[in-house]
Design a protein around this motif. Structure first.
Motif, PDB file in Angstrom:
ATOM      1  N   GLY A 113       6.578  68.642  -3.913  1.00 52.20           N
ATOM      2  CA  GLY A 113       6.705  67.373  -4.620  1.00 52.20           C
ATOM      3  C   GLY A 113       7.324  67.564  -5.990  1.00 52.20           C
ATOM      4  N   SER A 114       6.926  68.633  -6.668  1.00 50.03           N
ATOM      5  CA  SER A 114       7.485  68.898  -8.005  1.00 50.03           C
ATOM      6  C   SER A 114       8.993  69.055  -7.939  1.00 50.03           C
ATOM      7  CB  SER A 114       6.871  70.174  -8.596  1.00 50.03           C
ATOM      8  OG  SER A 114       5.481  70.048  -8.699  1.00 50.03           O
ATOM      9  N   TYR A 146       1.581  61.151 -12.423  1.00 54.35           N
ATOM     10  CA  TYR A 146       1.641  62.561 -12.044  1.00 54.35           C
ATOM     11  C   TYR A 146       2.889  62.773 -11.199  1.00 54.35           C
ATOM     12  CZ  TYR A 146       0.590  67.202 -10.310  1.00 54.35           C
ATOM     13  OH  TYR A 146       0.669  68.544 -10.020  1.00 54.35           O
ATOM     14  N   ASP A 254       7.998  57.740  -6.789  1.00 55.56           N
ATOM     15  CA  ASP A 254       7.427  59.020  -6.383  1.00 55.56           C
ATOM     16  C   ASP A 254       6.415  58.729  -5.281  1.00 55.56           C
ATOM     17  OD1 ASP A 254       6.031  61.342  -6.027  1.00 55.56           O
ATOM     18  OD2 ASP A 254       5.905  61.848  -8.162  1.00 55.56           O
ATOM     19  N   ILE A 257       2.632  61.113  -2.370  1.00 56.21           N
ATOM     20  CA  ILE A 257       1.343  60.814  -1.739  1.00 56.21           C
ATOM     21  C   ILE A 257       1.438  59.620  -0.788  1.00 56.21           C
ATOM     22  CG2 ILE A 257      -0.846  59.654  -2.319  1.00 56.21           C
ATOM     23  CD1 ILE A 257      -1.344  61.797  -4.383  1.00 56.21           C
ATOM     24  N   LYS A 283       4.577  66.656   0.966  1.00 55.27           N
ATOM     25  CA  LYS A 283       3.266  66.578   1.634  1.00 55.27           C
ATOM     26  C   LYS A 283       3.361  66.199   3.118  1.00 55.27           C
ATOM     27  CE  LYS A 283       0.739  65.754  -2.684  1.00 55.27           C
ATOM     28  NZ  LYS A 283      -0.256  66.739  -2.961  1.00 55.27           N
TER      29      LYS A 283
HETATM   30  C1  LIG Z   1       2.817  61.675  -6.882  1.00 54.83           C
HETATM   31  C2  LIG Z   1       3.002  63.161  -6.868  1.00 54.83           C
HETATM   32  N1  LIG Z   1       4.173  63.679  -7.241  1.00 54.83           N
HETATM   33  C3  LIG Z   1       4.391  64.992  -7.243  1.00 54.83           C
HETATM   34  C4  LIG Z   1       3.411  65.866  -6.842  1.00 54.83           C
HETATM   35  C5  LIG Z   1       3.667  67.337  -6.874  1.00 54.83           C
HETATM   36  O1  LIG Z   1       3.721  67.867  -5.602  1.00 54.83           O
HETATM   37  P1  LIG Z   1       3.598  69.450  -5.408  1.00 54.83           P
HETATM   38  O2  LIG Z   1       2.210  69.822  -5.748  1.00 54.83           O
HETATM   39  O3  LIG Z   1       3.942  69.625  -3.938  1.00 54.83           O
HETATM   40  O4  LIG Z   1       4.608  70.077  -6.282  1.00 54.83           O
HETATM   41  C6  LIG Z   1       2.177  65.370  -6.435  1.00 54.83           C
HETATM   42  C7  LIG Z   1       1.100  66.273  -5.999  1.00 54.83           C
HETATM   43  O5  LIG Z   1      -0.019  65.890  -5.776  1.00 54.83           O
HETATM   44  C8  LIG Z   1       1.962  63.979  -6.454  1.00 54.83           C
HETATM   45  O6  LIG Z   1       0.785  63.456  -6.126  1.00 54.83           O
END
Ligand SMILES: Cc1ncc(COP(=O)(O)O)c(C=O)c1O
Length: 442
Positions: A113-114, A146, A254, A257, A283
Protein backbone atom coordinates in the motif's frame (compact mmCIF):
# COMPACT_ATOMS: atom_id res chain seq x y z
CA UNK A 1 -0.34 -17.02 25.10
CA UNK A 2 3.36 -17.15 25.79
CA UNK A 3 4.33 -20.16 23.66
CA UNK A 4 7.61 -19.47 21.92
CA UNK A 5 8.97 -20.71 18.58
CA UNK A 6 11.44 -23.59 18.49
CA UNK A 7 14.53 -21.39 18.65
CA UNK A 8 13.14 -19.52 21.66
CA UNK A 9 14.98 -16.44 20.44
CA UNK A 10 12.88 -13.57 19.23
CA UNK A 11 15.61 -10.98 19.26
CA UNK A 12 16.60 -10.86 15.59
CA UNK A 13 13.27 -9.87 14.13
CA UNK A 14 12.84 -6.11 14.69
CA UNK A 15 9.08 -6.03 14.51
CA UNK A 16 7.15 -3.32 12.66
CA UNK A 17 4.62 -1.09 14.44
CA UNK A 18 5.13 -3.16 17.60
CA UNK A 19 6.25 -2.52 21.15
CA UNK A 20 9.12 -5.00 20.67
CA UNK A 21 10.09 -5.39 24.32
CA UNK A 22 6.52 -5.80 25.50
CA UNK A 23 5.70 -8.29 22.74
CA UNK A 24 8.81 -10.40 23.20
CA UNK A 25 8.13 -10.69 26.91
CA UNK A 26 4.73 -12.26 26.15
CA UNK A 27 4.55 -13.14 22.45
CA UNK A 28 1.47 -14.01 20.44
CA UNK A 29 2.49 -16.29 17.59
CA UNK A 30 0.31 -17.49 14.75
CA UNK A 31 1.46 -20.68 13.08
CA UNK A 32 -1.25 -21.56 10.56
CA UNK A 33 -4.55 -20.38 9.19
CA UNK A 34 -7.57 -21.69 7.31
CA UNK A 35 -10.82 -19.99 6.39
CA UNK A 36 -11.94 -17.76 9.26
CA UNK A 37 -9.38 -19.04 11.78
CA UNK A 38 -5.78 -18.69 12.77
CA UNK A 39 -4.07 -21.27 14.93
CA UNK A 40 -1.73 -19.94 17.61
CA UNK A 41 1.50 -21.64 18.62
CA UNK A 42 -0.10 -23.09 21.76
CA UNK A 43 -2.74 -24.72 19.55
CA UNK A 44 -5.72 -22.52 20.32
CA UNK A 45 -7.89 -21.26 17.46
CA UNK A 46 -8.38 -17.56 16.90
CA UNK A 47 -11.37 -16.26 14.95
CA UNK A 48 -9.98 -13.66 12.56
CA UNK A 49 -12.03 -10.54 13.18
CA UNK A 50 -9.66 -8.38 11.12
CA UNK A 51 -9.00 -10.33 7.91
CA UNK A 52 -5.38 -10.37 9.09
CA UNK A 53 -4.62 -6.68 8.62
CA UNK A 54 -7.73 -5.80 6.62
CA UNK A 55 -6.47 -7.89 3.74
CA UNK A 56 -7.53 -11.56 3.65
CA UNK A 57 -11.00 -10.88 2.28
CA UNK A 58 -11.67 -14.39 0.96
CA UNK A 59 -10.46 -16.07 4.15
CA UNK A 60 -7.18 -17.86 4.74
CA UNK A 61 -5.30 -20.38 2.64
CA UNK A 62 -7.99 -20.73 0.01
CA UNK A 63 -7.23 -23.77 -2.15
CA UNK A 64 -7.58 -21.93 -5.46
CA UNK A 65 -5.08 -19.23 -4.48
CA UNK A 66 -2.65 -21.67 -2.91
CA UNK A 67 -2.70 -23.82 -6.05
CA UNK A 68 -2.18 -20.82 -8.35
CA UNK A 69 0.81 -19.58 -6.36
CA UNK A 70 2.34 -23.05 -6.10
CA UNK A 71 1.99 -23.64 -9.83
CA UNK A 72 3.54 -20.29 -10.73
CA UNK A 73 6.41 -20.77 -8.27
CA UNK A 74 7.24 -24.00 -10.06
CA UNK A 75 6.98 -22.57 -13.58
CA UNK A 76 8.07 -18.90 -13.49
CA UNK A 77 9.66 -17.81 -10.23
CA UNK A 78 10.55 -14.33 -11.44
CA UNK A 79 10.40 -12.29 -14.61
CA UNK A 80 11.33 -8.63 -15.02
CA UNK A 81 8.63 -6.20 -16.09
CA UNK A 82 11.05 -3.49 -17.20
CA UNK A 83 11.09 -3.69 -21.01
CA UNK A 84 9.90 -7.29 -20.62
CA UNK A 85 6.66 -8.91 -19.63
CA UNK A 86 5.00 -12.13 -18.60
CA UNK A 87 1.41 -13.13 -19.39
CA UNK A 88 0.07 -13.21 -15.83
CA UNK A 89 1.00 -9.55 -15.28
CA UNK A 90 -1.30 -8.49 -18.12
CA UNK A 91 -4.01 -10.90 -17.04
CA UNK A 92 -3.88 -9.68 -13.44
CA UNK A 93 -4.14 -6.06 -14.63
CA UNK A 94 -7.17 -6.95 -16.76
CA UNK A 95 -8.87 -8.72 -13.83
CA UNK A 96 -8.30 -5.77 -11.49
CA UNK A 97 -9.42 -3.30 -14.17
CA UNK A 98 -12.65 -5.25 -14.60
CA UNK A 99 -13.86 -4.29 -11.12
CA UNK A 100 -12.59 -0.71 -11.04
CA UNK A 101 -14.92 2.22 -11.74
CA UNK A 102 -15.45 2.87 -15.45
CA UNK A 103 -12.42 4.52 -17.00
CA UNK A 104 -9.93 3.60 -14.25
CA UNK A 105 -8.56 0.67 -16.14
CA UNK A 106 -4.84 1.33 -16.43
CA UNK A 107 -3.09 -0.61 -13.67
CA UNK A 108 0.43 0.14 -12.39
CA UNK A 109 1.70 -2.57 -10.02
CA UNK A 110 3.68 -2.09 -6.81
CA UNK A 111 4.27 -4.34 -3.80
CA UNK A 112 2.46 -2.69 -0.92
CA UNK A 113 0.00 0.00 0.00
CA UNK A 114 2.83 2.39 0.82
CA UNK A 115 4.32 1.93 -2.62
CA UNK A 116 0.91 2.25 -4.25
CA UNK A 117 0.39 5.60 -2.51
CA UNK A 118 3.80 6.95 -3.45
CA UNK A 119 3.22 5.73 -7.00
CA UNK A 120 -0.15 7.53 -7.16
CA UNK A 121 1.40 10.77 -5.90
CA UNK A 122 4.19 10.54 -8.49
CA UNK A 123 1.73 9.78 -11.29
CA UNK A 124 -0.27 12.86 -10.28
CA UNK A 125 2.82 15.07 -10.49
CA UNK A 126 3.90 13.49 -13.79
CA UNK A 127 0.40 14.02 -15.22
CA UNK A 128 0.46 17.75 -14.64
CA UNK A 129 3.99 18.07 -15.99
CA UNK A 130 3.07 16.10 -19.12
CA UNK A 131 0.22 18.55 -19.71
CA UNK A 132 2.43 21.58 -19.35
CA UNK A 133 1.34 22.37 -15.80
CA UNK A 134 4.52 21.38 -14.01
CA UNK A 135 3.96 24.16 -11.47
CA UNK A 136 1.23 22.03 -9.89
CA UNK A 137 3.38 20.45 -7.21
CA UNK A 138 1.34 20.84 -4.03
CA UNK A 139 -0.29 17.75 -2.53
CA UNK A 140 -3.16 17.89 -0.07
CA UNK A 141 -3.84 15.16 2.46
CA UNK A 142 -5.97 15.06 5.57
CA UNK A 143 -5.42 14.95 9.31
CA UNK A 144 -5.60 11.40 10.63
CA UNK A 145 -5.07 10.03 7.14
CA UNK A 146 -2.94 6.89 6.91
CA UNK A 147 -1.21 6.41 3.60
CA UNK A 148 1.53 4.00 4.54
CA UNK A 149 5.06 4.72 5.57
CA UNK A 150 6.95 6.01 2.53
CA UNK A 151 8.07 9.63 2.72
CA UNK A 152 5.25 10.57 0.35
CA UNK A 153 2.70 8.67 2.39
CA UNK A 154 3.72 10.07 5.77
CA UNK A 155 3.90 13.58 4.32
CA UNK A 156 0.33 13.58 3.04
CA UNK A 157 -0.71 11.39 5.97
CA UNK A 158 -1.93 12.96 9.16
CA UNK A 159 -0.92 10.70 12.03
CA UNK A 160 1.52 12.56 14.20
CA UNK A 161 3.47 9.63 15.74
CA UNK A 162 4.17 8.38 12.20
CA UNK A 163 5.59 11.78 11.25
CA UNK A 164 7.31 12.96 14.42
CA UNK A 165 10.73 11.33 14.11
CA UNK A 166 10.97 12.28 10.45
CA UNK A 167 9.43 15.71 10.58
CA UNK A 168 12.49 17.54 9.29
CA UNK A 169 12.55 15.45 6.14
CA UNK A 170 8.95 15.27 5.02
CA UNK A 171 8.00 16.41 1.52
CA UNK A 172 7.51 20.14 1.23
CA UNK A 173 4.53 21.68 -0.50
CA UNK A 174 1.93 19.73 1.44
CA UNK A 175 -1.20 20.89 3.18
CA UNK A 176 -3.90 19.03 5.09
CA UNK A 177 -7.66 19.15 5.37
CA UNK A 178 -9.23 18.68 8.78
CA UNK A 179 -10.35 15.18 9.63
CA UNK A 180 -14.09 14.54 9.83
CA UNK A 181 -14.29 12.74 13.16
CA UNK A 182 -16.59 14.50 15.61
CA UNK A 183 -18.32 12.63 18.42
CA UNK A 184 -20.20 15.69 19.58
CA UNK A 185 -22.21 15.54 16.37
CA UNK A 186 -21.81 11.99 15.14
CA UNK A 187 -21.47 9.56 18.07
CA UNK A 188 -23.12 6.16 17.50
CA UNK A 189 -23.86 6.87 13.84
CA UNK A 190 -25.03 3.88 11.88
CA UNK A 191 -23.48 4.08 8.44
CA UNK A 192 -22.51 7.52 7.16
CA UNK A 193 -22.91 10.32 9.70
CA UNK A 194 -25.27 13.13 8.78
CA UNK A 195 -23.04 15.96 10.01
CA UNK A 196 -19.83 17.15 8.38
CA UNK A 197 -20.15 17.48 4.58
CA UNK A 198 -19.23 21.15 4.96
CA UNK A 199 -15.72 20.13 6.09
CA UNK A 200 -14.96 19.42 2.43
CA UNK A 201 -15.34 23.14 1.77
CA UNK A 202 -12.01 23.62 3.53
CA UNK A 203 -10.53 22.45 0.28
CA UNK A 204 -11.89 25.61 -1.39
CA UNK A 205 -10.13 27.64 1.30
CA UNK A 206 -6.81 25.85 0.74
CA UNK A 207 -7.22 26.22 -3.02
CA UNK A 208 -7.72 29.96 -2.63
CA UNK A 209 -4.80 30.22 -0.22
CA UNK A 210 -2.31 28.45 -2.48
CA UNK A 211 -3.93 29.22 -5.83
CA UNK A 212 -5.47 26.36 -7.82
CA UNK A 213 -2.67 26.44 -10.38
CA UNK A 214 -0.20 25.16 -7.76
CA UNK A 215 -2.16 22.13 -6.56
CA UNK A 216 -1.57 18.71 -8.09
CA UNK A 217 -3.75 16.34 -6.09
CA UNK A 218 -5.87 15.67 -3.05
CA UNK A 219 -5.54 12.26 -1.39
CA UNK A 220 -7.98 10.78 1.12
CA UNK A 221 -9.10 7.39 2.31
CA UNK A 222 -12.81 7.21 1.47
CA UNK A 223 -13.19 5.35 4.77
CA UNK A 224 -10.18 5.77 7.03
CA UNK A 225 -9.29 2.44 8.64
CA UNK A 226 -5.96 2.42 10.43
CA UNK A 227 -6.59 5.70 12.16
CA UNK A 228 -9.66 4.28 13.87
CA UNK A 229 -12.50 3.71 11.39
CA UNK A 230 -13.61 7.18 10.32
CA UNK A 231 -16.69 7.06 8.10
CA UNK A 232 -17.14 9.98 5.68
CA UNK A 233 -20.11 12.26 6.37
CA UNK A 234 -22.94 12.12 3.86
CA UNK A 235 -22.09 14.26 0.84
CA UNK A 236 -18.47 14.89 1.91
CA UNK A 237 -16.71 12.87 -0.80
CA UNK A 238 -19.04 14.20 -3.49
CA UNK A 239 -18.13 17.74 -2.46
CA UNK A 240 -14.39 16.98 -2.57
CA UNK A 241 -14.88 15.60 -6.08
CA UNK A 242 -16.72 18.71 -7.23
CA UNK A 243 -14.05 21.07 -5.91
CA UNK A 244 -11.21 19.03 -7.44
CA UNK A 245 -12.95 18.93 -10.81
CA UNK A 246 -13.64 22.65 -10.73
CA UNK A 247 -9.95 23.46 -10.21
CA UNK A 248 -8.29 20.77 -12.34
CA UNK A 249 -6.94 18.98 -9.26
CA UNK A 250 -6.61 15.19 -9.32
CA UNK A 251 -8.51 13.28 -6.66
CA UNK A 252 -6.78 10.18 -5.31
CA UNK A 253 -8.68 7.65 -3.22
CA UNK A 254 -6.52 5.46 -1.04
CA UNK A 255 -8.53 2.25 -1.17
CA UNK A 256 -5.85 0.01 0.28
CA UNK A 257 -8.39 -1.07 2.90
CA UNK A 258 -11.70 -0.43 1.16
CA UNK A 259 -10.76 -2.07 -2.15
CA UNK A 260 -12.22 -5.47 -3.02
CA UNK A 261 -15.39 -5.78 -1.07
CA UNK A 262 -14.98 -4.23 2.37
CA UNK A 263 -18.06 -2.03 1.83
CA UNK A 264 -20.02 -4.58 -0.15
CA UNK A 265 -18.83 -3.27 -3.51
CA UNK A 266 -15.59 -3.76 -5.41
CA UNK A 267 -14.47 -0.28 -4.35
CA UNK A 268 -15.56 2.51 -2.04
CA UNK A 269 -15.66 4.66 -5.17
CA UNK A 270 -18.45 2.45 -6.46
CA UNK A 271 -20.16 2.37 -3.07
CA UNK A 272 -20.22 6.17 -2.73
CA UNK A 273 -20.70 6.75 -6.47
CA UNK A 274 -17.74 9.12 -6.48
CA UNK A 275 -15.08 8.44 -9.09
CA UNK A 276 -11.57 9.66 -8.35
CA UNK A 277 -8.80 10.01 -10.93
CA UNK A 278 -6.48 7.51 -9.26
CA UNK A 279 -7.06 4.68 -6.78
CA UNK A 280 -4.32 3.20 -4.59
CA UNK A 281 -4.85 -0.53 -3.96
CA UNK A 282 -3.09 -3.36 -2.11
CA UNK A 283 -4.01 -5.93 0.57
CA UNK A 284 -7.09 -7.77 -0.76
CA UNK A 285 -6.00 -7.26 -4.36
CA UNK A 286 -4.70 -10.84 -4.15
CA UNK A 287 -6.09 -11.81 -0.75
CA UNK A 288 -2.69 -10.87 0.72
CA UNK A 289 -1.19 -14.18 -0.35
CA UNK A 290 1.91 -12.49 -1.82
CA UNK A 291 2.80 -8.80 -1.33
CA UNK A 292 1.19 -6.65 -4.03
CA UNK A 293 -0.03 -3.10 -4.44
CA UNK A 294 -1.33 -1.21 -7.45
CA UNK A 295 -2.62 2.07 -8.76
CA UNK A 296 -5.69 2.13 -10.95
CA UNK A 297 -5.35 5.21 -13.14
CA UNK A 298 -8.00 6.95 -15.17
CA UNK A 299 -7.38 6.75 -18.89
CA UNK A 300 -7.10 10.53 -19.06
CA UNK A 301 -4.23 10.40 -16.55
CA UNK A 302 -2.55 7.43 -18.18
CA UNK A 303 -2.89 8.79 -21.70
CA UNK A 304 -1.58 12.24 -20.80
CA UNK A 305 1.64 10.59 -19.63
CA UNK A 306 1.94 7.60 -21.94
CA UNK A 307 0.95 9.41 -25.13
CA UNK A 308 3.50 12.16 -24.52
CA UNK A 309 6.97 12.10 -26.07
CA UNK A 310 8.47 9.65 -28.56
CA UNK A 311 7.12 6.07 -28.61
CA UNK A 312 10.65 4.83 -27.97
CA UNK A 313 10.99 6.91 -24.77
CA UNK A 314 10.18 5.58 -21.31
CA UNK A 315 7.18 7.68 -20.27
CA UNK A 316 7.31 7.28 -16.49
CA UNK A 317 10.60 6.81 -14.68
CA UNK A 318 9.14 4.72 -11.93
CA UNK A 319 8.66 1.03 -11.07
CA UNK A 320 9.81 -1.77 -8.80
CA UNK A 321 11.84 -4.92 -9.44
CA UNK A 322 8.84 -6.85 -8.17
CA UNK A 323 6.09 -4.88 -9.96
CA UNK A 324 3.65 -7.60 -11.11
CA UNK A 325 5.76 -10.37 -9.62
CA UNK A 326 4.61 -13.68 -11.15
CA UNK A 327 3.50 -15.18 -7.80
CA UNK A 328 1.65 -12.02 -6.78
CA UNK A 329 0.02 -11.85 -10.21
CA UNK A 330 -1.04 -15.50 -10.01
CA UNK A 331 -2.54 -14.85 -6.58
CA UNK A 332 -4.35 -11.74 -7.86
CA UNK A 333 -5.96 -13.62 -10.74
CA UNK A 334 -7.03 -16.47 -8.45
CA UNK A 335 -8.32 -14.09 -5.77
CA UNK A 336 -10.32 -12.01 -8.24
CA UNK A 337 -11.80 -15.20 -9.71
CA UNK A 338 -12.73 -16.38 -6.22
CA UNK A 339 -14.35 -13.07 -5.26
CA UNK A 340 -16.41 -13.33 -8.43
CA UNK A 341 -17.26 -17.05 -8.18
CA UNK A 342 -18.41 -16.76 -4.57
CA UNK A 343 -19.98 -13.35 -5.06
CA UNK A 344 -18.16 -12.18 -1.96
CA UNK A 345 -18.71 -8.44 -2.39
CA UNK A 346 -22.48 -8.98 -2.52
CA UNK A 347 -22.17 -11.30 0.45
CA UNK A 348 -20.50 -8.52 2.45
CA UNK A 349 -23.36 -6.23 1.46
CA UNK A 350 -25.92 -8.78 2.64
CA UNK A 351 -24.16 -9.28 5.97
CA UNK A 352 -23.72 -5.56 6.65
CA UNK A 353 -27.06 -5.06 8.50
CA UNK A 354 -26.39 -8.01 10.86
CA UNK A 355 -22.85 -6.72 11.38
CA UNK A 356 -24.20 -3.25 12.17
CA UNK A 357 -26.71 -4.66 14.68
CA UNK A 358 -24.04 -6.72 16.43
CA UNK A 359 -21.64 -3.75 16.55
CA UNK A 360 -24.18 -1.32 17.96
CA UNK A 361 -25.26 -3.83 20.58
CA UNK A 362 -21.99 -2.79 22.27
CA UNK A 363 -23.27 0.77 22.70
CA UNK A 364 -24.10 0.18 26.38
CA UNK A 365 -21.03 -1.95 27.17
CA UNK A 366 -18.57 -0.59 29.76
CA UNK A 367 -16.08 2.08 28.57
CA UNK A 368 -17.67 2.47 25.11
CA UNK A 369 -18.00 6.06 23.95
CA UNK A 370 -18.75 5.42 20.27
CA UNK A 371 -19.61 2.69 17.82
CA UNK A 372 -19.47 3.36 14.08
CA UNK A 373 -19.74 1.10 11.08
CA UNK A 374 -20.06 0.77 7.34
CA UNK A 375 -20.09 -2.40 5.24
CA UNK A 376 -18.04 -4.99 7.10
CA UNK A 377 -15.98 -2.56 9.15
CA UNK A 378 -16.76 -1.32 12.62
CA UNK A 379 -14.93 0.87 15.12
CA UNK A 380 -15.55 0.80 18.86
CA UNK A 381 -14.04 3.79 20.62
CA UNK A 382 -13.34 3.53 24.33
CA UNK A 383 -12.89 6.13 27.03
CA UNK A 384 -9.16 6.43 27.60
CA UNK A 385 -7.63 5.83 31.00
CA UNK A 386 -6.33 8.96 32.61
CA UNK A 387 -2.60 9.24 31.82
CA UNK A 388 -2.59 5.99 29.82
CA UNK A 389 -4.15 6.50 26.39
CA UNK A 390 -4.33 3.26 24.45
CA UNK A 391 -3.76 1.02 27.49
CA UNK A 392 -7.39 -0.04 27.84
CA UNK A 393 -7.79 -0.99 24.16
CA UNK A 394 -4.50 -2.87 24.27
CA UNK A 395 -5.74 -4.89 27.21
CA UNK A 396 -9.01 -5.64 25.38
CA UNK A 397 -7.02 -6.73 22.33
CA UNK A 398 -4.86 -9.11 24.40
CA UNK A 399 -7.81 -10.57 26.29
CA UNK A 400 -9.83 -11.04 23.09
CA UNK A 401 -6.87 -12.89 21.59
CA UNK A 402 -6.66 -15.12 24.63
CA UNK A 403 -10.39 -15.73 24.31
CA UNK A 404 -9.89 -16.70 20.66
CA UNK A 405 -10.86 -13.55 18.75
CA UNK A 406 -8.50 -11.30 16.79
CA UNK A 407 -9.38 -7.61 16.91
CA UNK A 408 -7.27 -4.62 15.85
CA UNK A 409 -6.63 -1.61 18.04
CA UNK A 410 -5.34 1.91 17.40
CA UNK A 411 -5.07 4.20 20.40
CA UNK A 412 -8.29 3.45 22.27
CA UNK A 413 -10.23 2.44 19.19
CA UNK A 414 -10.93 -1.22 18.43
CA UNK A 415 -11.76 -2.32 14.91
CA UNK A 416 -13.40 -5.37 13.40
CA UNK A 417 -13.09 -6.03 9.65
CA UNK A 418 -13.54 -9.79 9.15
CA UNK A 419 -13.05 -11.77 5.95
CA UNK A 420 -16.12 -11.51 3.74
CA UNK A 421 -16.78 -15.24 4.23
CA UNK A 422 -17.69 -14.63 7.88
CA UNK A 423 -20.89 -16.30 9.10
CA UNK A 424 -23.53 -14.49 11.15
CA UNK A 425 -22.82 -16.65 14.22
CA UNK A 426 -19.16 -15.70 13.96
CA UNK A 427 -20.12 -12.02 13.86
CA UNK A 428 -22.17 -12.54 17.02
CA UNK A 429 -19.26 -14.37 18.61
CA UNK A 430 -16.75 -11.61 17.79
CA UNK A 431 -18.83 -8.82 19.30
CA UNK A 432 -20.09 -11.04 22.15
CA UNK A 433 -16.53 -11.89 23.15
CA UNK A 434 -15.64 -8.21 23.12
CA UNK A 435 -18.61 -7.42 25.36
CA UNK A 436 -17.43 -9.97 27.93
CA UNK A 437 -13.88 -8.69 27.74
CA UNK A 438 -15.00 -5.07 28.13
CA UNK A 439 -16.82 -6.07 31.30
CA UNK A 440 -13.63 -7.62 32.64
CA UNK A 441 -11.23 -4.68 32.17
CA UNK A 442 -10.92 -1.64 34.38
C1 LIG B 1 -5.30 3.30 3.70
C2 LIG B 1 -3.94 2.68 3.71
N1 LIG B 1 -3.01 3.11 2.86
C3 LIG B 1 -1.79 2.59 2.83
C4 LIG B 1 -1.44 1.56 3.68
C5 LIG B 1 -0.06 1.00 3.65
O1 LIG B 1 -0.05 -0.29 3.17
P1 LIG B 1 1.24 -1.20 3.41
O2 LIG B 1 1.30 -1.50 4.85
O3 LIG B 1 0.95 -2.42 2.54
O4 LIG B 1 2.41 -0.45 2.91
C6 LIG B 1 -2.39 1.07 4.58
C7 LIG B 1 -2.06 -0.03 5.50
O5 LIG B 1 -2.80 -0.38 6.38
C8 LIG B 1 -3.67 1.65 4.60
O6 LIG B 1 -4.59 1.26 5.48
Amino acid sequence: MTARPASDDLSNFWMPFTANRQFKAAPRLLVSARGMYYRASDGHEVLDGCAGLWCVNAGHCRDEIVAAVQAEAASLDFAPTFQMGHPLAFEAAAKVAEVMPAGLDRIFFANSGSEAVDTALKIALAYHRARGEGQRTRLIGRERGYHGVGFGGISVGGISPNRKAFSGSLLGNIDHLSHTHNLEHNAFSKGQPAWGAHLADELERLVMLHDPSTIAAVIVEPVAGSTGVLIPPQGYLQRLREICTKHGILLIFDEVITGFGRLGRATASEYFAVTPDLIALAKAINNAAVPMGAVAAGRHVHDAIVQSGMPSAIELFHGYTYSAHPLASAAAIAAQDLYCKENLFARADRLAPAFERAAHALADAPHVKDVRNLGLVAGIELESRVDAPGARAYEVFVKCFEAGVLVRYTGDILAFSPPLIVEEEQIEHMFGTMRKVLASVQ
